[in-house]
Scaffold this motif. Structure first.
Motif: not given
Ligand code: NAD
Ligand code: 6OH
Length: 486
Positions: A358-364
């Protein structure tokens, strides 16, 4: 907003119609530049400039003079190293250490090595007998082919573009380069280097745009382009080959791959895990030589899968200049969609997802970027799409094998034939297996170890021709034989 211009006849120029397209950052999808899109008129101007330069000052230089100028290009790239690193990081979003340790130094090396090659290449001669007993002497001279069209991809833009431009110029040709629409920056910056070191006008030209119905197509169909060298997808290569057939122009193609790694149970385990981690995931898996199929001998299969999983899960996503990060995004939203569609297909086909998917959680703002997780699958048959088709993302399928014949047959049961890696401490077996794998490049107990004098290219649908060292001369020059009756 920065405007990236075409570089034609030594000048940075806008397209006459003022057409531009946007360049977005892979990190956060922000528009970071606008790029002037060359139309037919600009492509024609670039080709005419390249043609004129052949007949002018450039064509009149001796090999030694040309070689000195190319050493100058290499030195100036090194002097402006930080500018090239910054530009390539902006274009691709890949980590600083990948740029500084590999991709940008290779740009300078691509000029230096081919300057050395042309300086040292011997010429062929044959003495022959004649009926009158006096004999004759044949000797060959090499001449530049002319105007070379260079079409480059986005995955390692500066390294792959200069890998063509270096030998082309060393051999006395002139070039018109069409970088990928995704990565216009370093190719344009090289124009400044060319002017600074005194490469004559028209020798190096850059036109920006897309493929079909845009700069790529206009360039490949231009009748004054004498040969075309291309790195990119196999399907694009087929379209370019059709264009090259008009006027019987020569082509050199470095195309896609679906590369297999073969790990024997007697391999140096840690070295194999490290090597396959790099080959599957470096540059977020966007390396033509990268591994997407891993075959591991059954006794170490489970241990290997777990070790690779641990490394894949340890990557740290982030900006190229973030020293706590070591992992970048994919190049574009479109490529992310493609890679994620394969992630979904793997599940549909019944894969065990060992990690990722999947996709990683990225901030901002990074949440808008083209990030995907490194992904490992097991459990699929050889007929599955993700085991057969090039994905060009950070992913691989691992399957067990029990014999040399089995693994060689599996490695070869693919339309591509670019590269393979073999991991074993039994070097006799490694040599035997290497000779039977249908690829252009095999690494034993290593990956992407490059000596630029060696033949580089793909078998089957992975390419046409070989470049590197004297092999590049075969493409970038035309050999003429002169026979002298003595
Ligand atoms: P691509 O084929 O989509 O594009 C490559 C270049 O061709 C771009 O500059 C593009 O604008 C241009 N182009 C597209 N259609 C064209 C047309 N009809 N006429 C003229 N030009 C056209 O490839 P990509 O997505 O940029 O790069 C990824 C692909 O490149 C992968 O398949 C990868 O395996 C391959 N690749 C191969 C090698 C190698 O050495 N074998 C190296 C790097 C990348
Ligand atoms: C593909 O992504 C990498 C290709 C590498 C080369 O063309 C090279 O010369 O090392």
């Amino acid at each position: 907003m920065q405007l990236i211009r075409n570089f034609i006849n030594g000048e940075f120029v806008d397209a006459a119609e003022g057409k531009t397209f946007e360049k977005r950052s892979p990190l956060d999808n922000r528009i970071i530049a606008r790029v002037s899109e060359a139309g037919r008129a600009e492509v024609d101007a670039a080709v005419q400039a390249a043609h004129a330069a052949l007949k002018g000052e450039w064509g009149a230089l001796s090999t030694d003079q040309r070689v000195d100028l190319l050493y100058g290009v290499a030195n100036e790239i090194t002097r402006r190293f930080d500018d090239f690193v910054a530009a390539e990081m902006a274009d691709t979003g890949q980590p600083h250490h990948v740029m500084t340790s590999a991709f940008i130094p290779r740009g300078a090396a691509n000029f230096k090595v081919f300057a050395d090659v042309v300086k040292n290449v011997p010429s062929e001669s044959f003495q022959m007998a004649t009926p009158d007993g006096r004999g004759a002497l044949n000797y060959a001279i090499r001449l530049p082919k002319g105007v070379i069209g260079v079409i480059a991809p986005w995955n390692a833009p500066f390294m792959l573009m200069t890998w063509k431009v270096g030998p082309a110029l060393a051999c006395g040709n002139t070039v018109v380069v069409k970088p990928s629409e995704e990565t216009p920056l370093t190719t344009t910056l090289l124009g400044e280097v060319m002017n600074k070191v005194g490469i004559p006008k028209g020798v190096y030209n850059v036109i920006h745009g897309f493929g079909p119905d845009s700069a790529g197509e206009f360039l490949t169909h231009h009748p004054k382009v004498d040969a075309i060298t291309f790195t990119g997808e196999t399907r694009t290569g087929a379209a370019i080959m059709k264009a090259a057939s008009e006027g019987m122009r020569d082509v050199s193609f470095e195309l896609g791959g679906k590369n297999a790694a073969i790990v024997f149970a007697d391999a140096d385990f840690d070295a194999a895990v490290d090597g396959i981690f790099r080959s599957a995931f470096l540059n977020s898996g966007q390396v033509c030589l990268g591994t997407e199929r891993v075959y591991v001998e059954r006794p170490i299969f489970d241990k290997f899968v777990q070790a690779l999983k641990a490394k894949a899960e340890a990557v740290k996503f982030g900006r190229p200049d973030d020293h706590n990060a070591n992992y970048g995004p994919l190049i574009s939203a479109e490529h992310k969609r493609k890679v994620l569609s394969y992630y979904a297909k793997a599940v549909e086909e019944g894969a065990t997802v060992v990690t990722g998917g999947g996709v990683p959680q990225m901030a901002g703002e990074l949440a808008e970027g083209h990030w995907v997780q490194p992904t490992i699958w097991t459990g699929l048959p050889e007929t599955a799409a993700v085991v057969r088709e090039e994905i060009f993302g950070p992913c691989c399928h691992i399957s067990p094998f029990d014999s040399d014949d089995e693994v060689i047959n599996k490695a070869n049961a693919n339309d591509y034939g670019l590269a393979t890696t073999i991991w074993t401490t039994n070097l006799a077996r490694a040599h035997r297996v290497a000779a039977r794998v249908e690829v252009g490049i095999t690494w034993i107990n290593s990956w992407f170890l490059r000596d630029l004098r060696t033949a580089f290219g793909g078998s089957k649908q992975s390419g046409i021709g070989r470049e590197g060292g004297v092999h590049s001369l075969e493409f970038y020059t035309e050999t003429r034989n002169i026979c002298v009756k003595l």
